[in-house]
Design an enzyme around this catalytic site. Sequence first.
Site, PDB file in Angstrom:
ATOM      1  N   ASP A  34      32.160 -31.371 -16.368  1.00  0.00           N
ATOM      2  CA  ASP A  34      33.195 -32.146 -17.063  1.00  0.00           C
ATOM      3  C   ASP A  34      32.783 -32.340 -18.518  1.00  0.00           C
ATOM      4  O   ASP A  34      31.596 -32.424 -18.823  1.00  0.00           O
ATOM      5  CB  ASP A  34      33.383 -33.519 -16.393  1.00  0.00           C
ATOM      6  CG  ASP A  34      34.746 -34.115 -16.694  1.00  0.00           C
ATOM      7  OD1 ASP A  34      35.604 -34.124 -15.786  1.00  0.00           O
ATOM      8  OD2 ASP A  34      34.967 -34.569 -17.851  1.00  0.00           O
ATOM      9  N   ALA A 119      53.841 -30.744 -11.073  1.00  0.00           N
ATOM     10  CA  ALA A 119      55.301 -30.824 -10.932  1.00  0.00           C
ATOM     11  C   ALA A 119      55.978 -30.863 -12.299  1.00  0.00           C
ATOM     12  O   ALA A 119      57.195 -30.675 -12.386  1.00  0.00           O
ATOM     13  CB  ALA A 119      55.676 -32.061 -10.130  1.00  0.00           C
ATOM     14  N   CYS A 120      55.187 -31.086 -13.363  1.00  0.00           N
ATOM     15  CA  CYS A 120      55.770 -31.091 -14.714  1.00  0.00           C
ATOM     16  C   CYS A 120      56.217 -29.700 -15.150  1.00  0.00           C
ATOM     17  O   CYS A 120      56.770 -29.531 -16.232  1.00  0.00           O
ATOM     18  CB  CYS A 120      54.777 -31.656 -15.729  1.00  0.00           C
ATOM     19  SG  CYS A 120      54.580 -33.431 -15.564  1.00  0.00           S
ATOM     20  N   TYR A 149      52.554 -30.476 -22.060  1.00  0.00           N
ATOM     21  CA  TYR A 149      51.782 -30.419 -20.808  1.00  0.00           C
ATOM     22  C   TYR A 149      52.394 -29.448 -19.786  1.00  0.00           C
ATOM     23  O   TYR A 149      51.703 -28.613 -19.191  1.00  0.00           O
ATOM     24  CB  TYR A 149      51.717 -31.834 -20.227  1.00  0.00           C
ATOM     25  CG  TYR A 149      51.008 -31.970 -18.906  1.00  0.00           C
ATOM     26  CD1 TYR A 149      49.627 -31.853 -18.821  1.00  0.00           C
ATOM     27  CD2 TYR A 149      51.726 -32.239 -17.733  1.00  0.00           C
ATOM     28  CE1 TYR A 149      48.975 -31.999 -17.597  1.00  0.00           C
ATOM     29  CE2 TYR A 149      51.090 -32.392 -16.519  1.00  0.00           C
ATOM     30  CZ  TYR A 149      49.714 -32.269 -16.454  1.00  0.00           C
ATOM     31  OH  TYR A 149      49.082 -32.406 -15.248  1.00  0.00           O
ATOM     32  N   GLN A 220      64.095 -44.920 -12.101  1.00  0.00           N
ATOM     33  CA  GLN A 220      63.589 -43.551 -11.981  1.00  0.00           C
ATOM     34  C   GLN A 220      63.026 -43.363 -10.570  1.00  0.00           C
ATOM     35  O   GLN A 220      62.368 -44.258 -10.037  1.00  0.00           O
ATOM     36  CB  GLN A 220      62.428 -43.263 -12.945  1.00  0.00           C
ATOM     37  CG  GLN A 220      62.491 -43.732 -14.358  1.00  0.00           C
ATOM     38  CD  GLN A 220      61.923 -45.122 -14.547  1.00  0.00           C
ATOM     39  OE1 GLN A 220      62.535 -46.089 -14.121  1.00  0.00           O
ATOM     40  NE2 GLN A 220      60.783 -45.238 -15.204  1.00  0.00           N
ATOM     41  N   ARG A 222      60.582 -41.166  -7.856  1.00  0.00           N
ATOM     42  CA  ARG A 222      59.364 -40.331  -7.816  1.00  0.00           C
ATOM     43  C   ARG A 222      58.824 -40.316  -6.385  1.00  0.00           C
ATOM     44  O   ARG A 222      59.148 -41.174  -5.565  1.00  0.00           O
ATOM     45  CB  ARG A 222      58.252 -40.944  -8.692  1.00  0.00           C
ATOM     46  CG  ARG A 222      58.456 -40.914 -10.183  1.00  0.00           C
ATOM     47  CD  ARG A 222      58.349 -39.519 -10.759  1.00  0.00           C
ATOM     48  NE  ARG A 222      58.457 -39.562 -12.219  1.00  0.00           N
ATOM     49  CZ  ARG A 222      59.588 -39.695 -12.905  1.00  0.00           C
ATOM     50  NH1 ARG A 222      60.738 -39.788 -12.265  1.00  0.00           N
ATOM     51  NH2 ARG A 222      59.579 -39.710 -14.219  1.00  0.00           N
ATOM     52  N   ARG A 287      62.502 -37.183  -9.472  1.00  0.00           N
ATOM     53  CA  ARG A 287      61.719 -36.010  -9.064  1.00  0.00           C
ATOM     54  C   ARG A 287      61.184 -36.252  -7.656  1.00  0.00           C
ATOM     55  O   ARG A 287      60.662 -37.315  -7.347  1.00  0.00           O
ATOM     56  CB  ARG A 287      60.554 -35.797 -10.024  1.00  0.00           C
ATOM     57  CG  ARG A 287      59.628 -34.666  -9.595  1.00  0.00           C
ATOM     58  CD  ARG A 287      58.437 -34.535 -10.518  1.00  0.00           C
ATOM     59  NE  ARG A 287      58.814 -34.048 -11.831  1.00  0.00           N
ATOM     60  CZ  ARG A 287      58.038 -34.182 -12.920  1.00  0.00           C
ATOM     61  NH1 ARG A 287      56.879 -34.775 -12.836  1.00  0.00           N
ATOM     62  NH2 ARG A 287      58.434 -33.706 -14.078  1.00  0.00           N
TER      63      ARG A 287
HETATM   64  P1  NAD Z   1      41.585 -36.557 -14.767  1.00  0.00           P
HETATM   65  O1  NAD Z   1      41.945 -36.735 -16.196  1.00  0.00           O
HETATM   66  O2  NAD Z   1      41.027 -37.712 -14.047  1.00  0.00           O
HETATM   67  O3  NAD Z   1      40.585 -35.327 -14.580  1.00  0.00           O
HETATM   68  C1  NAD Z   1      40.565 -34.215 -15.433  1.00  0.00           C
HETATM   69  C2  NAD Z   1      39.136 -34.082 -15.926  1.00  0.00           C
HETATM   70  O4  NAD Z   1      39.050 -32.921 -16.742  1.00  0.00           O
HETATM   71  C3  NAD Z   1      38.696 -35.259 -16.793  1.00  0.00           C
HETATM   72  O5  NAD Z   1      37.557 -35.883 -16.255  1.00  0.00           O
HETATM   73  C4  NAD Z   1      38.403 -34.632 -18.138  1.00  0.00           C
HETATM   74  O6  NAD Z   1      37.309 -35.217 -18.815  1.00  0.00           O
HETATM   75  C5  NAD Z   1      38.115 -33.201 -17.743  1.00  0.00           C
HETATM   76  N1  NAD Z   1      38.289 -32.278 -18.858  1.00  0.00           N
HETATM   77  C6  NAD Z   1      39.296 -32.250 -19.772  1.00  0.00           C
HETATM   78  N2  NAD Z   1      39.096 -31.272 -20.655  1.00  0.00           N
HETATM   79  C7  NAD Z   1      37.942 -30.658 -20.304  1.00  0.00           C
HETATM   80  C8  NAD Z   1      37.200 -29.578 -20.852  1.00  0.00           C
HETATM   81  N3  NAD Z   1      37.622 -28.953 -21.936  1.00  0.00           N
HETATM   82  N4  NAD Z   1      36.043 -29.234 -20.248  1.00  0.00           N
HETATM   83  C9  NAD Z   1      35.600 -29.888 -19.144  1.00  0.00           C
HETATM   84  N5  NAD Z   1      36.263 -30.915 -18.588  1.00  0.00           N
HETATM   85  C10 NAD Z   1      37.418 -31.298 -19.167  1.00  0.00           C
HETATM   86  O7  NAD Z   1      42.903 -36.031 -14.033  1.00  0.00           O
HETATM   87  P2  NAD Z   1      43.186 -35.797 -12.495  1.00  0.00           P
HETATM   88  O8  NAD Z   1      44.263 -36.736 -12.120  1.00  0.00           O
HETATM   89  O9  NAD Z   1      41.941 -35.792 -11.717  1.00  0.00           O
HETATM   90  O10 NAD Z   1      43.817 -34.341 -12.549  1.00  0.00           O
HETATM   91  C11 NAD Z   1      43.097 -33.177 -12.189  1.00  0.00           C
HETATM   92  C12 NAD Z   1      43.994 -31.966 -12.366  1.00  0.00           C
HETATM   93  O11 NAD Z   1      45.191 -32.120 -11.598  1.00  0.00           O
HETATM   94  C13 NAD Z   1      44.436 -31.723 -13.810  1.00  0.00           C
HETATM   95  O12 NAD Z   1      44.480 -30.344 -14.046  1.00  0.00           O
HETATM   96  C14 NAD Z   1      45.843 -32.279 -13.842  1.00  0.00           C
HETATM   97  O13 NAD Z   1      46.636 -31.672 -14.832  1.00  0.00           O
HETATM   98  C15 NAD Z   1      46.319 -31.952 -12.435  1.00  0.00           C
HETATM   99  N6  NAD Z   1      47.397 -32.836 -11.988  1.00  0.00           N
HETATM  100  C16 NAD Z   1      47.135 -34.144 -11.686  1.00  0.00           C
HETATM  101  C17 NAD Z   1      48.166 -34.954 -11.269  1.00  0.00           C
HETATM  102  C18 NAD Z   1      47.934 -36.400 -10.908  1.00  0.00           C
HETATM  103  O14 NAD Z   1      48.872 -37.073 -10.525  1.00  0.00           O
HETATM  104  N7  NAD Z   1      46.721 -36.930 -10.991  1.00  0.00           N
HETATM  105  C19 NAD Z   1      49.468 -34.451 -11.173  1.00  0.00           C
HETATM  106  C20 NAD Z   1      49.696 -33.133 -11.505  1.00  0.00           C
HETATM  107  C21 NAD Z   1      48.652 -32.324 -11.893  1.00  0.00           C
END
Ligand code: NAD
Length: 329
Positions: A34, A119-120, A149, A220, A222, A287
């Site tokens: 991370d 879902a976005c 995003y 909304q 969800r 959604r």
């Molecule tokens: P989160 O922000 O808690 O976790 C993402 C992690 O990625 C963070 O800890 C961040 O520090 C790390 N990160 C960002 N850029 C980085 C880089 N360049 N190098 C290394 N690490 C990096 O989010 P989450 O909720 O755990 O989501 C995880 C994944 O699921 C993401 O890809 C997110 O887009 C996707 N997602 C999450 C949700 C949700 O509801 N939580 C919904 C749709 C998609």
Amino acid sequence: MERELAVVGGGGGFIGGFLARNLLEQGYRVRSVDIKPLDEWYQVHPDAENLSLDLKSLDNCRRAYEGADRIYQLAADMGGMGFIENNKCLCMLSVLTTTHSLMVAQEIGVKRFFYSSSACVYNADKQKSEDVVPLKEADAYPAMPEDGYGWEKLFTERMCRHFREDFNVPARMARFHNVYGPHGTYDGGREKAPAAICRKVIQAKLSGNHEIEIWGDGKQTRSFMYIDDCIKGVNMITDSDDVLDAINLGSDELTTINGLVDIVEDIAGIKLERKYKLDAPKGVNGRNSDNTRIQAELGWAPSIRLRDGMERTYAWIYDQITSGVPSPA
Ligand code: NAD
């Protein structure tokens, strides 16, 4: 025989922290990576190798994925609507992370590659009404996803697909719909609706100021998936030999934001006066996830009702707030 090495990109984040724990429990050697310094990770598992690296760099991806049998690419610069509507460029820069992860996956010939889409990616025109028709996978096209995003996620899904088709990288993609649970952010700007509402209700209860600010008109709609269901789905999708194209992974239990507030008020044993902030970022009007494909192809269905998952989430945030632990950023 040596156990397989699973690397979790974004392992210091909310979902990555749970996934790393689950992979350890399944017997994998785990490396979590991370960009955040270790003391800001939501969960640090001492049995895993834990690295702070920026995966936007190709060299760092080579270091992170060295010897990997499996790559779970969850790293993304993201947050709730308040973050993604105001940080479109940062969201789009995550394209570098997955691009370089895929290039290294090809170089080293990984056995499994998982990518967390969202879902976005769905066409905004199909999400104008609160009275939703659940989104099925084909509804991502013609493309008109969430600005910033969502475009990045949709583009990266296609890149995963082409790496699979052209270079045999065994990429699997899930479209997560609103994942929630303990061990995530609940304050500071990146939090999502379930955690934000828990925090606001707890703060109202503790302060005696019995008001709550709600973003939008609260109508909304969800669906929200509890973290345990998400991790189970990620495992099933990654291990599948048949589910190749991006697939929905989300709950189909629909609620309004007002309904979510009702649930949290009920858990807290309190009734609050609702103030609606109509100019706040609120996302699409409606959604829901159409789970026809995932049920048919994998037999996956969400098992944790929203009320039960919110009770666990509320309890964790309550403990954090009352013990004075600052919210993870
Ligand atoms: P989160 O922000 O808690 O976790 C993402 C992690 O990625 C963070 O800890 C961040 O520090 C790390 N990160 C960002 N850029 C980085 C880089 N360049 N190098 C290394 N690490 C990096 O989010 P989450 O909720 O755990 O989501 C995880 C994944 O699921 C993401 O890809 C997110 O887009 C996707 N997602 C999450 C949700 C949700 O509801 N939580 C919904 C749709 C998609």
